[in-house]
Design a protein around this motif. Structure first.
Motif, PDB file in Angstrom:
ATOM      1  N   ALA A   1       4.525 -40.856   5.343  1.00  0.00           N
ATOM      2  CA  ALA A   1       4.362 -39.403   4.799  1.00  0.00           C
ATOM      3  C   ALA A   1       4.732 -38.437   5.876  1.00  0.00           C
ATOM      4  O   ALA A   1       4.409 -38.673   7.075  1.00  0.00           O
ATOM      5  N   HIS A   2       5.171 -37.464   5.415  1.00  0.00           N
ATOM      6  CA  HIS A   2       5.600 -36.333   6.439  1.00  0.00           C
ATOM      7  C   HIS A   2       4.538 -35.272   6.668  1.00  0.00           C
ATOM      8  O   HIS A   2       3.977 -34.851   5.605  1.00  0.00           O
ATOM      9  N   PHE A   3       4.261 -35.085   7.931  1.00  0.00           N
ATOM     10  CA  PHE A   3       3.093 -34.098   7.893  1.00  0.00           C
ATOM     11  C   PHE A   3       3.625 -32.639   8.070  1.00  0.00           C
ATOM     12  O   PHE A   3       2.956 -31.615   8.094  1.00  0.00           O
TER      13      PHE A   3
ATOM     14  N   VAL B   1       0.813 -29.447  -0.588  1.00  0.00           N
ATOM     15  CA  VAL B   1       1.304 -30.482  -1.541  1.00  0.00           C
ATOM     16  C   VAL B   1       2.478 -30.992  -0.556  1.00  0.00           C
ATOM     17  O   VAL B   1       2.396 -32.384  -0.462  1.00  0.00           O
ATOM     18  N   ASP B   2       3.363 -30.507  -0.183  1.00  0.00           N
ATOM     19  CA  ASP B   2       4.623 -30.971   0.500  1.00  0.00           C
ATOM     20  C   ASP B   2       4.440 -30.941   2.068  1.00  0.00           C
ATOM     21  O   ASP B   2       4.877 -29.675   2.588  1.00  0.00           O
ATOM     22  N   ASP B   3       4.085 -31.731   2.847  1.00  0.00           N
ATOM     23  CA  ASP B   3       3.594 -32.917   2.279  1.00  0.00           C
ATOM     24  C   ASP B   3       2.130 -33.349   3.052  1.00  0.00           C
ATOM     25  O   ASP B   3       1.883 -34.524   3.439  1.00  0.00           O
ATOM     26  N   TRP B   4       1.288 -32.356   3.149  1.00  0.00           N
ATOM     27  CA  TRP B   4      -0.053 -32.748   3.627  1.00  0.00           C
ATOM     28  C   TRP B   4      -0.908 -33.700   2.775  1.00  0.00           C
ATOM     29  O   TRP B   4      -1.615 -34.388   3.036  1.00  0.00           O
TER      30      TRP B   4
ATOM     31  N   SER C   1       9.199 -33.424  11.292  1.00  0.00           N
ATOM     32  CA  SER C   1      10.409 -32.853  10.986  1.00  0.00           C
ATOM     33  C   SER C   1      11.390 -33.538   9.962  1.00  0.00           C
ATOM     34  O   SER C   1      12.391 -33.485   9.710  1.00  0.00           O
ATOM     35  N   GLU C   2      10.678 -33.902   8.720  1.00  0.00           N
ATOM     36  CA  GLU C   2      11.182 -34.158   7.599  1.00  0.00           C
ATOM     37  C   GLU C   2      12.155 -33.303   7.118  1.00  0.00           C
ATOM     38  O   GLU C   2      13.183 -33.382   6.610  1.00  0.00           O
ATOM     39  N   GLU C   3      11.529 -31.902   6.885  1.00  0.00           N
ATOM     40  CA  GLU C   3      12.198 -30.818   6.225  1.00  0.00           C
ATOM     41  C   GLU C   3      13.426 -30.371   7.171  1.00  0.00           C
ATOM     42  O   GLU C   3      14.048 -29.574   6.735  1.00  0.00           O
ATOM     43  N   LYS C   4      13.621 -30.823   8.355  1.00  0.00           N
ATOM     44  CA  LYS C   4      14.802 -30.432   9.222  1.00  0.00           C
ATOM     45  C   LYS C   4      15.932 -31.424   8.949  1.00  0.00           C
ATOM     46  O   LYS C   4      16.818 -31.548   9.688  1.00  0.00           O
TER      47      LYS C   4
ATOM     48  N   LEU D   1       4.765 -41.620   0.647  1.00  0.00           N
ATOM     49  CA  LEU D   1       4.077 -40.680  -0.094  1.00  0.00           C
ATOM     50  C   LEU D   1       4.581 -39.162   0.060  1.00  0.00           C
ATOM     51  O   LEU D   1       4.676 -38.744   1.037  1.00  0.00           O
ATOM     52  N   GLU D   2       4.826 -38.543  -1.286  1.00  0.00           N
ATOM     53  CA  GLU D   2       5.548 -37.208  -1.025  1.00  0.00           C
ATOM     54  C   GLU D   2       4.921 -36.413  -2.098  1.00  0.00           C
ATOM     55  O   GLU D   2       4.834 -36.808  -3.362  1.00  0.00           O
ATOM     56  N   CYS D   3       4.351 -35.375  -1.999  1.00  0.00           N
ATOM     57  CA  CYS D   3       3.644 -34.325  -3.006  1.00  0.00           C
ATOM     58  C   CYS D   3       2.806 -34.710  -3.851  1.00  0.00           C
ATOM     59  O   CYS D   3       3.391 -34.918  -5.186  1.00  0.00           O
ATOM     60  N   LEU D   4       1.707 -35.393  -3.564  1.00  0.00           N
ATOM     61  CA  LEU D   4       0.842 -35.971  -4.489  1.00  0.00           C
ATOM     62  C   LEU D   4       0.002 -34.880  -5.078  1.00  0.00           C
ATOM     63  O   LEU D   4      -0.258 -33.795  -4.332  1.00  0.00           O
TER      64      LEU D   4
HETATM   65 ZN   LIG Z   1       8.449 -33.323   1.301  1.00  0.00          ZN
END
Ligand SMILES: [Zn+2]
Length: 289
Positions: free
Chosen positions: A110-112, A123-126, A155-158, A184-187
């Motif tokens: 999962a990306h922090f 949500v995205d993505d804590w 840095s998923e969002e990058k 795991l994304e946006c649970l």
């Molecule tokens: Zn995300």
């Protein structure tokens, strides 16, 4: 939206409680009739899972440090916990390894990092990252066949930078021993969803079996139009992947907006997703090569 289903036998037993070790048995689809596998895992208490979620902050450096602390609190310490730097001035990937009997590996990621100046990125993505220590906790304490590698990606969002780096530094041997990547994304915005069109069919079928055995909600919602996720970095190298999320037509607009805060997370749904993923990981440990 299509309900995810898989042809599966009725489980012999479906029992689970929220704080103690839960055990259920399934007939594995790929084994001969009559054989059953016992699946065991210990769910972290609801209050603990919620406290971890509530530690969300907007600062990515702090998010990385908090995730590290949460892993330590969950019992992932010493050599089992490592930072993996991939770019100066960017928070490193956080890697917690739960050694199994073999070096066949299941990666849970999962990306922090948090995307923009808008919203908390709860949500995205804590929601995914802060669940990793609880999943580690669920699986530890009992022998596992696979080595589980829990990764909080930076840095998923990058542009999936952290996960690309992680996969890029795996040797050919380690790549071949990586049997699955569960992302795991946006649970928690609602009941559990799976990105079915993007998933490895075996991993998907097994998730449906576990959801059915435990009577936990699961539906398929494909999110190609919303974007990509860290599972892409693994799928591109031939690793079977599966992404669990909670995004629907009604909620996707929350992502990357000021609405992305703890307020939109429904804790009952979030905890149900946790339960399903914990049981699923314990199950695929028993059946994957
Ligand atoms: Zn995300």
């Amino acid at each position: 939206m299509n309900a995810a289903r898989a042809g599966c036998k009725k489980p012999y037993l479906a029992a689970a409680t929220s704080t103690i070790i839960a055990v259920f048995a399934l007939l594995p689809g790929n084994l001969a009739h009559g054989q059953i596998v016992e699946v065991s895992y210990a769910l972290a208490p609801r209050a603990q899972v919620e406290v971890r979620l509530r530690q969300v902050t907007m600062n990515n450096v702090k998010r990385q440090a908090i995730l590290r602390q949460l892993f330590e609190q969950a019992g992932c310490t010493g050599d089992a916990l490592a930072d993996q730097s991939f770019k100066k001035k960017r928070p490193a990937n956080v890697i917690c390894t739960l050694s199994g009997a073999t070096d066949s590996t299941i990666v849970v990621g999962a990306h922090f990092d948090h995307s923009t100046e808008y919203g908390e990125g709860a949500v995205d993505d804590w929601s995914g990252a802060s669940l990793l220590p609880s999943l580690f906790q669920s699986l530890q304490g009992r022998p596992r066949r696979h080595t589980f590698v829990f990764v909080g990606f930076g840095s998923e969002e990058k542009g999936l930078v952290g996960s690309r780096f992680f996969v890029g530094q795996l040797s050919e041997e380690k790549l071949s021993k990586t049997k699955a990547m569960v992302n795991l994304e946006c649970l928690g915005m609602g009941p559990t969803k799976v990105w079915a069109s993007h998933a490895d069919k075996t991993l998907l079928g097994n998730l449906a079996r576990v959801a059915k055995a435990l009577n936990l909600s699961l539906a398929a919602v494909n999110v190609e139009k919303v974007g990509t996720d860290d599972s892409d970095s693994f799928a591109k190298r031939g690793i079977p992947t599966l992404s669990v999320h909670s995004i629907t037509q009604e909620t996707w607009h929350i992502l990357h907006s000021t609405s992305d805060s703890l307020r939109v997370i429904k804790f009952d749904d979030y905890y149900s997703s946790y339960h399903l993923i914990a049981a699923y990981l314990a199950y695929i440990d028993t059946i994957l090569p």
